[in-house]
Motif scaffolding. Sequence first.
Motif, mmCIF file in Angstrom:
data_model
loop_
_atom_site.group_PDB
_atom_site.id
_atom_site.type_symbol
_atom_site.label_atom_id
_atom_site.label_comp_id
_atom_site.label_asym_id
_atom_site.label_seq_id
_atom_site.Cartn_x
_atom_site.Cartn_y
_atom_site.Cartn_z
ATOM 1 N N VAL A 1 -6.794 9.142 17.255
ATOM 2 C CA VAL A 1 -7.604 8.946 16.055
ATOM 3 C C VAL A 1 -6.741 9.159 14.811
ATOM 4 O O VAL A 1 -5.943 10.089 14.748
ATOM 5 C CB VAL A 1 -8.793 9.933 16.023
ATOM 6 N N ILE A 2 -6.912 8.274 13.843
ATOM 7 C CA ILE A 2 -6.368 8.478 12.501
ATOM 8 C C ILE A 2 -7.581 8.596 11.590
ATOM 9 O O ILE A 2 -8.404 7.694 11.495
ATOM 10 C CB ILE A 2 -5.455 7.327 12.051
ATOM 11 N N HIS A 3 -7.696 9.750 10.937
ATOM 12 C CA HIS A 3 -8.835 10.045 10.063
ATOM 13 C C HIS A 3 -8.329 10.021 8.620
ATOM 14 O O HIS A 3 -7.503 10.845 8.238
ATOM 15 C CB HIS A 3 -9.405 11.415 10.418
ATOM 16 N N LEU A 4 -8.827 9.063 7.842
ATOM 17 C CA LEU A 4 -8.432 8.908 6.439
ATOM 18 C C LEU A 4 -9.588 9.351 5.546
ATOM 19 O O LEU A 4 -10.669 8.765 5.593
ATOM 20 C CB LEU A 4 -8.090 7.453 6.131
ATOM 21 N N THR A 5 -9.383 10.385 4.742
ATOM 22 C CA THR A 5 -10.386 10.819 3.775
ATOM 23 C C THR A 5 -9.925 10.334 2.412
ATOM 24 O O THR A 5 -8.816 10.635 1.983
ATOM 25 C CB THR A 5 -10.535 12.354 3.770
ATOM 26 N N PHE B 1 -8.072 -5.883 7.521
ATOM 27 C CA PHE B 1 -8.410 -5.339 6.210
ATOM 28 C C PHE B 1 -7.304 -4.397 5.760
ATOM 29 O O PHE B 1 -6.487 -3.941 6.546
ATOM 30 C CB PHE B 1 -9.784 -4.652 6.203
ATOM 31 N N LEU B 2 -7.275 -4.130 4.447
ATOM 32 C CA LEU B 2 -6.244 -3.298 3.835
ATOM 33 C C LEU B 2 -6.857 -1.996 3.335
ATOM 34 O O LEU B 2 -7.989 -1.985 2.854
ATOM 35 C CB LEU B 2 -5.593 -4.024 2.654
ATOM 36 N N ILE B 3 -6.085 -0.921 3.432
ATOM 37 C CA ILE B 3 -6.465 0.364 2.844
ATOM 38 C C ILE B 3 -5.357 0.759 1.887
ATOM 39 O O ILE B 3 -4.173 0.751 2.247
ATOM 40 C CB ILE B 3 -6.664 1.450 3.920
ATOM 41 N N ASN B 4 -5.745 1.113 0.673
ATOM 42 C CA ASN B 4 -4.789 1.526 -0.350
ATOM 43 C C ASN B 4 -4.430 2.993 -0.125
ATOM 44 O O ASN B 4 -5.256 3.882 -0.327
ATOM 45 C CB ASN B 4 -5.412 1.320 -1.733
ATOM 46 N N LEU B 5 -3.197 3.253 0.283
ATOM 47 C CA LEU B 5 -2.774 4.633 0.543
ATOM 48 C C LEU B 5 -2.764 5.494 -0.721
ATOM 49 O O LEU B 5 -2.838 6.714 -0.630
ATOM 50 C CB LEU B 5 -1.393 4.661 1.189
ATOM 51 N N ASN B 6 -2.710 4.871 -1.895
ATOM 52 C CA ASN B 6 -2.764 5.637 -3.146
ATOM 53 C C ASN B 6 -4.143 6.239 -3.377
ATOM 54 O O ASN B 6 -4.293 7.111 -4.213
ATOM 55 C CB ASN B 6 -2.375 4.755 -4.334
ATOM 56 N N GLN B 7 -5.155 5.768 -2.653
ATOM 57 C CA GLN B 7 -6.504 6.300 -2.795
ATOM 58 C C GLN B 7 -6.903 7.198 -1.625
ATOM 59 O O GLN B 7 -8.058 7.586 -1.513
ATOM 60 C CB GLN B 7 -7.505 5.155 -2.956
ATOM 61 N N VAL B 8 -5.954 7.535 -0.776
ATOM 62 C CA VAL B 8 -6.226 8.430 0.348
ATOM 63 C C VAL B 8 -5.854 9.854 -0.060
ATOM 64 O O VAL B 8 -4.752 10.102 -0.537
ATOM 65 C CB VAL B 8 -5.431 8.004 1.598
ATOM 66 N N ALA B 9 -6.801 10.780 0.098
ATOM 67 C CA ALA B 9 -6.557 12.177 -0.252
ATOM 68 C C ALA B 9 -6.000 12.968 0.929
ATOM 69 O O ALA B 9 -5.139 13.828 0.751
ATOM 70 C CB ALA B 9 -7.838 12.838 -0.751
ATOM 71 N N GLU B 10 -6.491 12.698 2.130
ATOM 72 C CA GLU B 10 -6.060 13.436 3.322
ATOM 73 C C GLU B 10 -5.971 12.491 4.506
ATOM 74 O O GLU B 10 -6.782 11.580 4.637
ATOM 75 C CB GLU B 10 -7.068 14.539 3.674
#
Length: 123
Positions: free
Chosen positions: A67-71, A30-39
Motif C-alpha cells: 500500500v502507498i498511502h498519500l495524504t 491519472f496524475l497526482i501532484n507531489l507538491n500537494q502531498v503532505a504525507e
Amino acid sequence: MFIKIKKNCGILMENNAMETGIVVPVSSNFLINLNQVAEISFYTLKENKKRQNIDHAELVIPTNTRVIHLTMDYRYESHQEDRPGVFNRQVNQRAYYKLFFLPECPGEYEELRGYIEQQVLNL
C-alpha cells in the motif's frame, strides 16, 4: 512534480471522496501532484482486508498487498461553505489516496516507490 498512476488490473484505489470501505480498480491513467502531498506512507498488509467494490459486493484484499498511502495538503481540499448564520466559513479536509498493489503485480509498486524515494533527502 507529478506521479502518473497507470491503469492496471493489479492496482486498487480508495479515497475519502468515496463511501467508506469502497475500493475501485484503477481503470484510467491519472496524475497526482507531489507538491500537494503532505504525507506518504508505505506498508504491507499483514492480514486480509474486507472492502467493497463500487457495486457493494464484498472484495477481499489479500495478505502481502503493498500500500502507498498519500495524504494531501490542506490546500488540496479546501472550500468555502456558506450556511445560514455562518458567512464565508473555510472548510479544510485532508484528502487521501490509498493505492493497493496486489501481490501478483509487484513491479508497479517498486517503480513508484523508487521514484518517490528519489525525491526524498535523507539526513
